[in-house]
Design an enzyme around this catalytic site. Structure first.
Site, PDB file in Angstrom:
ATOM      1  CD  GLN A   1      -2.700  -1.364   0.314  1.00 40.08           C
ATOM      2  OE1 GLN A   1      -3.613  -0.450   0.237  1.00 40.08           O
ATOM      3  NE2 GLN A   1      -2.958  -2.614  -0.285  1.00 40.08           N
TER       4      GLN A   1
ATOM      5  N   GLY B   1     -11.990   3.247   3.154  1.00 34.35           N
ATOM      6  CA  GLY B   1     -10.970   2.478   2.560  1.00 34.35           C
ATOM      7  C   GLY B   1     -10.232   3.032   1.762  1.00 34.35           C
ATOM      8  CG  HIS B   2      -7.270   0.590  -0.449  1.00 33.86           C
ATOM      9  ND1 HIS B   2      -6.250  -0.346  -0.400  1.00 33.86           N
ATOM     10  CD2 HIS B   2      -8.482  -0.159  -0.670  1.00 33.86           C
ATOM     11  CE1 HIS B   2      -7.177  -1.761  -0.678  1.00 33.86           C
ATOM     12  NE2 HIS B   2      -8.250  -1.487  -0.925  1.00 33.86           N
ATOM     13  CG  ASN B   3      -6.763   3.364  -4.075  1.00 34.06           C
ATOM     14  OD1 ASN B   3      -6.345   2.611  -3.319  1.00 34.06           O
ATOM     15  ND2 ASN B   3      -6.224   4.058  -5.139  1.00 34.06           N
TER      16      ASN B   3
END
EC number: 2.3.1.191
Lengths: 353, 353, 353
Positions: free
Chosen positions: A216, A257-259
């Site tokens: 990540q 969450g990511h993105n």
């Protein structure tokens, strides 16, 4: 134990000044000189207090109202008990908030906790090559990593941690115990206690050795005027960035969450969970405990009812609810249909059919 | 503010090396020497980047693809725009993750935050009888209690707290602000910021004085290669142990109650809640926000859809969803039945039936 | 790594003493002298252990029971294997908890982590005008703000933060990394790791500049004997106070909004979310992941099933479930009606109807 005071108003104003500040009209001009020394909710007011009333809830509180001044809508004004300054405005709560910010400016921008003056506490741990602008405050037990930048007027509360190379904008507050990694934080941002910005997202692939970690390496970008609740978590991007838009407000214990990319001026209530790569427009409102599946899109101005579980994109401006979520009207129709059928069946069983 | 870089690749490789590392075949051999200097998601690639494509999502991104090399399945290879090195593999995401780990090894095992070299920061608080192996790093503001043991290569991030007699294995990372009590942590474990391992479980009995506390004297055992998300909480056993099996990955804000036993290589998404004494097998997948009632069993390989509320045991290998949860097929049948009935009724009401 | 012991019993007792302490009757008087050196759950007992059994679960464990003494109800007593001291009592779990507290008094009131003796660690950061009573413990890395008061016997764990002017009562424990702002905490309160007491509530009004912050100037009042789980968040009042009543127990990752008032001896399970201005009576039980909409009232003695989403007031003593929540009976009726219809339809489709 004695009763400590956590906030005192920094100034006193009278009813006429209240009217002027928020554009209200004074219903009883003889009250112009009534002095306001505090604010309270309409069910807990007392001498010196300004309160506000609106809607049915407000009307219900009118008979027992105790306060020295009240902001209310025109329809309620005639029923305000005698002896209370009446300030008429179409938006009482908004006017009240404005006056509250005027009396308690410190409550809108958390200030230093431990020092009367700005500066780096001797009990803080600041890397030698971190850049702390003059006028920033780094409190006892806070940690600022190598290469980090802290803007003027920023406050890093006790035991907060700013990771290597992170940037914290001007007049931004990072609460006690919060931690920032891999992130650029704008100006006038409020990050409450224990929030976790920039930890790794949940990225794994199945391999021979079980679940293998996908590195990540992205960032978190928090734009200006954002507020982030206590113990909320916002993951760094997997490859690109996780972005929170200008003026968006996020409550406690929210997972992002990511993105994920969130637009401007959204309101996201407590315990919402937003999966990876979701895109959310501007002015979106998410009720408490909403869950949104990965890669979905929520259009600008959309509203999701508390507890919704989203499995499809929501077009701009629509209101959805339920789990799996659907347009509000359809959801409520289903709830009422099932309720009706169950009641009818129960009546029949009981020999009333 | 300038743009900080949080991760740079530690090495450069060319397309031929990518193919060799992950077992892909180079679709256009003339591209063997194309140099890879970064990685990106397929919608955000640029010069020097390696990206990956698979499935319908991947196919949709093909026309606008910008990158110097792409990992993709054989069916997509012919449509890759000219000038991009094509690396064909049956599992593009898995191959991409492998290359990413090769280029960014630091991103798979969080390293020291503040020190170029391992060791105990003069600003850390380490009990005199704690045992810290050579090669471990204890960062500024971290606290290590009496009798604790920290393995070689471990990193205890700033303001993390390791309780008395706890053991942290080799090459394990404990993130900023996390706290560990009554726990034995294995090797190569990643515990993200703010996670709470080993606080008391929720155990009370009704007595004359109201709710009386049941002493919580068990432990938490975290086996090797586990990852635990930010602000997740894992309670110590009431009497026995709470156990997280080898290679299991847990996302943010998850609650795991006392005496829960989880097997190997499970994936547990954000905001899941697992009540006390639940037993979960190996390779189980729990979607976001799943709730599991106490003393239930989830068999190996079972999968629960996001938002499920479990009130019964789930046999091995089954897929369940809904609240109360049931086999996936039955749940979806109910959702569709109710939706159909509500729509029909609505049509009739509107005079179309 | 060797096996650390986190708790040892502080005293040894025999079966006759167990009977006397908890009012049980010894079923086999020849066992009066059996020595108890530990406690265990009924499926994990061994030599020297006291265990308890009750209900169907307990009956199932009888044949394989391994322990030296067992607390059980009269119906199970005849089936206890020979050689085990039998202690008959109508409430085995309650009796067991009492004995556990007798053997492990430290497990009911978390004590100092790092110091054998009370006092202020030289590595703690305590404001010069904070008042710390003699007999309180402030551990390494903890921060106590100006004007704060810490009662005798209180323990402020490593890296916990007590904000300016806050009060922490006697024999109260504030766990590692927890933070307290704008709050008065009573006596014998247990606040677990990472809990956030007194951060700002989620209060905004729509204005010209987008969402404008409503100052949050109220307090949090935590009465005596409350327990608060790890990473739980309790917001300060907007204007008045957020109040948690005497003896109420709150699990991990719970969100409690501004101005919520909770009565005495409530049990609130993990991941519950309570919106602003909710009023909850005494002896209320909320299952895991319950969500409660703002301004609602839950009457004394009411119980909400895990996962309920409350949109209406609940009268005292009622049991509700589902989302939107309704009386338990109606909810279960709907669940079973829909399940039956879906199954019937499926049978017909398959040509069995």
């Amino acid at each position: 134990m004695s009763d400590p005071v956590f906030f005192s108003p920094v100034r006193r104003i009278d009813a006429a000044q209240v009217a002027e500040l928020c554009g209200a009209s004074l219903g009883n001009p003889e009250s112009a000189g009534v002095e306001i020394t505090g604010i309270a909710s309409a069910d807990q007011g007392g001498p010196g207090d300004l309160v506000f009333l609106e809607g049915r809830r407000g009307a219900g509180l009118l008979p027992k109202l105790r306060a020295d001044a009240v902001l209310c809508t025109a329809d309620l004004a005639p029923s305000v008990p005698a002896g209370i300054a009446v300030l008429v405005t179409p938006r009482p709560q908004q006017a009240f908030a404005l006056i509250a910010r005027h009396l308690f400016p410190d409550a809108t921008k958390p200030g230093p906790w431990f020092s009367a003056v700005a500066g780096i506490s001797p009990s803080a741990h600041v890397a030698s090559d971190a850049q702390v602008e003059s006028g920033a405050t780094i409190e006892a037990g806070a940690v600022v990593g190598p290469g980090a930048m802290i803007g003027a007027g920023a406050v890093i509360a006790p035991t907060a941690v700013i990771g290597p190379s992170c940037q914290v904008g001007r007049n931004t507050f990072v609460g006690p115990g919060a931690s920032i990694q891999a992130a650029l934080i704008g100006d006038r941002v409020i990050i409450h206690a224990g929030a976790r910005i920039g930890a790794d997202g949940f990225g794994f692939v199945s391999g021979r050795a079980g679940l293998e970690k996908v590195p990540q390496i992205g960032r978190v970008i928090i734009q200006d005027n954002v507020e982030i609740g206590a113990n909320t978590t916002i993951d760094r991007g997997a490859l690109g960035d996780t972005i929170i838009g200008d003026g968006t407000k996020i409550d406690n214990l929210v997972q992002i969450g990511h993105n994920v990319r969130i637009g401007r001026s959204c309101a996201i209530a407590a315990q919402v969970g937003i999966s990876g790569s979701v895109v959310i427009g501007d002015y979106v409102m998410l009720g408490g405990r909403v869950g949104i599946g990965d890669h979905l899109t929520v259009g600008s101005g959309a509203q999701l009812a508390a507890g919704s579980g989203l499995m499809h994109d929501v077009p701009a401006g629509e209101r959805w609810g339920g789990a799996p979520a659907q347009p509000m009207k359809s959801w409520l129709r289903e709830v009422s249909l099932l309720r009706g059928m169950a009641q009818e069946r129960s009546r029949r069983k009981n020999g009333n059919g």
